[in-house]
Motif scaffolding. Structure first.
Motif, short mmCIF file in Angstrom:
data_model
loop_
_atom_site.label_atom_id
_atom_site.label_comp_id
_atom_site.label_asym_id
_atom_site.label_seq_id
_atom_site.Cartn_x
_atom_site.Cartn_y
_atom_site.Cartn_z
N THR A 273 13.45 6.91 132.56
CA THR A 273 12.47 5.62 133.08
C THR A 273 11.86 4.40 132.41
OG1 THR A 273 11.51 6.64 135.17
CG2 THR A 273 10.34 4.12 134.75
N VAL A 274 11.82 4.94 130.96
CA VAL A 274 11.36 3.93 129.87
C VAL A 274 12.87 3.90 130.24
CG1 VAL A 274 10.53 3.76 127.68
CG2 VAL A 274 9.53 5.76 128.99
N LYS A 275 13.51 3.98 129.49
CA LYS A 275 15.34 3.54 129.15
C LYS A 275 15.15 2.21 129.92
CE LYS A 275 16.58 6.68 126.25
NZ LYS A 275 18.33 8.23 126.85
N ASP A 276 15.07 2.52 131.43
CA ASP A 276 15.57 1.67 132.30
C ASP A 276 14.52 0.49 132.09
OD1 ASP A 276 17.54 3.19 133.81
OD2 ASP A 276 15.77 3.72 134.87
N HIS A 277 12.91 0.16 131.89
CA HIS A 277 12.36 -0.72 131.56
C HIS A 277 12.70 -1.40 130.58
CE1 HIS A 277 9.86 0.13 135.14
NE2 HIS A 277 9.09 1.53 134.17
N ILE A 278 12.93 -0.56 129.71
CA ILE A 278 13.04 -1.71 127.85
C ILE A 278 15.05 -2.04 128.22
CG2 ILE A 278 14.45 -1.26 126.06
CD1 ILE A 278 12.57 1.55 125.65
N ARG A 279 15.85 -1.43 128.94
CA ARG A 279 16.73 -2.58 129.61
C ARG A 279 16.37 -3.89 130.15
NH1 ARG A 279 20.38 2.16 129.97
NH2 ARG A 279 18.90 2.61 132.52
N GLY A 280 15.66 -3.78 131.06
CA GLY A 280 14.81 -4.91 132.04
C GLY A 280 14.16 -5.91 131.09
N VAL A 281 13.59 -5.16 129.77
CA VAL A 281 12.58 -6.22 128.90
C VAL A 281 13.67 -6.81 128.12
CG1 VAL A 281 11.39 -5.83 127.08
CG2 VAL A 281 10.98 -5.05 129.02
N TYR A 282 14.81 -6.40 127.73
CA TYR A 282 15.77 -7.00 126.61
C TYR A 282 16.32 -7.86 127.34
CZ TYR A 282 16.14 -2.89 123.08
OH TYR A 282 15.54 -2.11 122.42
N ALA A 283 16.80 -7.49 129.06
CA ALA A 283 17.18 -8.39 129.90
C ALA A 283 16.23 -9.71 129.74
CB ALA A 283 17.61 -8.47 131.25
N LYS A 284 15.31 -9.67 130.40
CA LYS A 284 14.43 -10.84 130.89
C LYS A 284 13.62 -11.57 128.97
CE LYS A 284 11.91 -8.57 134.85
NZ LYS A 284 10.98 -8.20 135.32
N LEU A 285 14.24 -10.82 127.63
CA LEU A 285 13.72 -11.95 126.87
C LEU A 285 14.61 -12.62 126.02
CD1 LEU A 285 10.45 -9.54 125.46
CD2 LEU A 285 10.62 -11.48 126.93
N GLY A 286 16.01 -11.41 126.67
CA GLY A 286 16.84 -12.45 125.75
C GLY A 286 17.44 -11.62 124.66
N VAL A 287 17.20 -10.48 124.47
CA VAL A 287 16.95 -9.67 123.23
C VAL A 287 17.96 -8.47 122.99
CG1 VAL A 287 15.03 -10.64 122.37
CG2 VAL A 287 15.32 -8.66 123.44
N ASP A 288 18.64 -7.70 122.47
CA ASP A 288 19.27 -7.47 122.34
C ASP A 288 18.69 -6.69 121.53
OD1 ASP A 288 21.80 -8.75 122.88
OD2 ASP A 288 21.77 -9.59 120.73
N ASN A 289 17.69 -5.86 121.01
CA ASN A 289 16.90 -4.70 120.52
C ASN A 289 15.22 -5.00 120.57
OD1 ASN A 289 16.98 -5.83 117.69
ND2 ASN A 289 18.42 -6.01 117.76
N ARG A 290 14.75 -3.61 120.10
CA ARG A 290 13.90 -2.95 119.69
C ARG A 290 12.80 -4.21 118.94
NH1 ARG A 290 11.15 2.00 120.02
NH2 ARG A 290 13.31 1.99 121.75
N VAL A 291 13.79 -4.46 117.92
CA VAL A 291 13.21 -5.25 116.86
C VAL A 291 13.28 -7.26 116.99
CG1 VAL A 291 13.20 -6.40 114.70
CG2 VAL A 291 13.73 -4.12 114.70
N GLN A 292 14.07 -7.65 117.87
CA GLN A 292 13.62 -8.39 118.34
C GLN A 292 12.99 -8.82 119.73
OE1 GLN A 292 18.01 -9.56 119.79
NE2 GLN A 292 18.81 -10.03 118.07
N ALA A 293 12.61 -7.32 120.67
CA ALA A 293 11.61 -7.70 121.22
C ALA A 293 10.50 -7.74 120.66
CB ALA A 293 11.97 -6.55 122.77
N SER A 294 10.10 -7.00 119.82
CA SER A 294 9.21 -6.14 119.30
C SER A 294 8.38 -8.38 118.23
CB SER A 294 9.18 -5.82 118.28
OG SER A 294 9.22 -4.70 118.34
N ARG A 295 9.63 -9.20 117.85
CA ARG A 295 9.12 -9.92 117.01
C ARG A 295 8.49 -11.01 117.93
NH1 ARG A 295 10.46 -13.46 113.36
NH2 ARG A 295 11.10 -15.82 113.21
#
Length: 227
Positions: free
Chosen positions: A188-210
């Protein structure tokens, strides 16, 4: 003080730079940190060297854990991090997790003596690269305000659960750590992370954290990252 690093030659160079300065005494060297070794050496300052800033997070956590059972008079060591590269995000991340000094490895020998003294005295010692990221916020306040507003607009796209997850990612949590903290499955975490990346327009957790850092999201009540 103690020196931590996987490369013996680099540890020897750090020891030599500090001993030549004459105002610091190295009480031990470690290739890898464990709570037992940190409690055994009980350094006032710990200098650790890493290829990437994210690798310092585990050592920062261990140094806090090593002091937890100790008397109040024996605090965690002041931690000076040496790293091969830095960004605004990684600088903020290291400071947020307790680093008292941040230096680039290629410049470390020049700056280590004063940085260790400053960290031991209770202040924060930042090398030129790390200091530049923080100073730029004051030199270019308009630019910073625009970046904050843009990042907050991106975060507004997330659901409440996605907000929880991206904040945990920004604190350095692994996928299993996020799952344990929120009581959900790793899948479920992986599914949510994919959604986060899509909504933020990023490709990885470093970019999301930024994005989280740029939005200046306040820290969660517990300052300790889930691991």
């Amino acid at each position: 003080m103690s020196v931590l690093g996987s490369e013996p030659l680099e540890r020897a160079g750090v020891r030599r730079a500090l001993e030549e300065d004459g105002r610091a005494r190295v009480v031990g060297e470690m290739a890898a940190a464990t709570p037992h070794l940190l409690r055994t050496h009980r350094p006032d300052v710990l200098v650790s060297s890493h290829g990437r800033p994210e690798q310092a997070l585990e050592v920062l956590r261990l140094s806090r854990a090593s002091a937890a059972p100790a008397p109040a008079s024996v605090p965690a060591p002041a931690h000076v991090v040496l790293t091969s590269g830095l960004s605004e995000h990684s600088t903020r991340m290291l400071l947020r997790h307790g680093a008292r000094g941040i230096l680039l490895r290629r410049h470390a020998m020049r700056h280590l003596p004063w940085a260790v003294r400053a960290a031991a005295a209770g202040t924060v010692a930042l090398g030129p690269a790390a200091a530049r990221f923080l100073v730029d916020q004051y030199v270019h306040p308009g630019h910073t305000a625009d970046a904050v507003a843009a990042a907050r607009t991106l975060l507004d796209r997330l659901s409440s659960r996605e907000h929880e997850i991206v904040r945990l990612l920004a604190e350095g949590a692994s996928n299993p750590g996020v799952a344990r903290t929120l009581g959900i499955s790793p899948h479920t975490v992986k599914d949510h992370i994919r959604g986060v990346y899509a909504k933020l327009g990023v490709d990885n957790r470093v970019q999301a954290s930024r994005v989280v850092w740029q939005a200046q999201v306040p820290a969660r009540p517990s300052s300790r990252a889930p691991w």
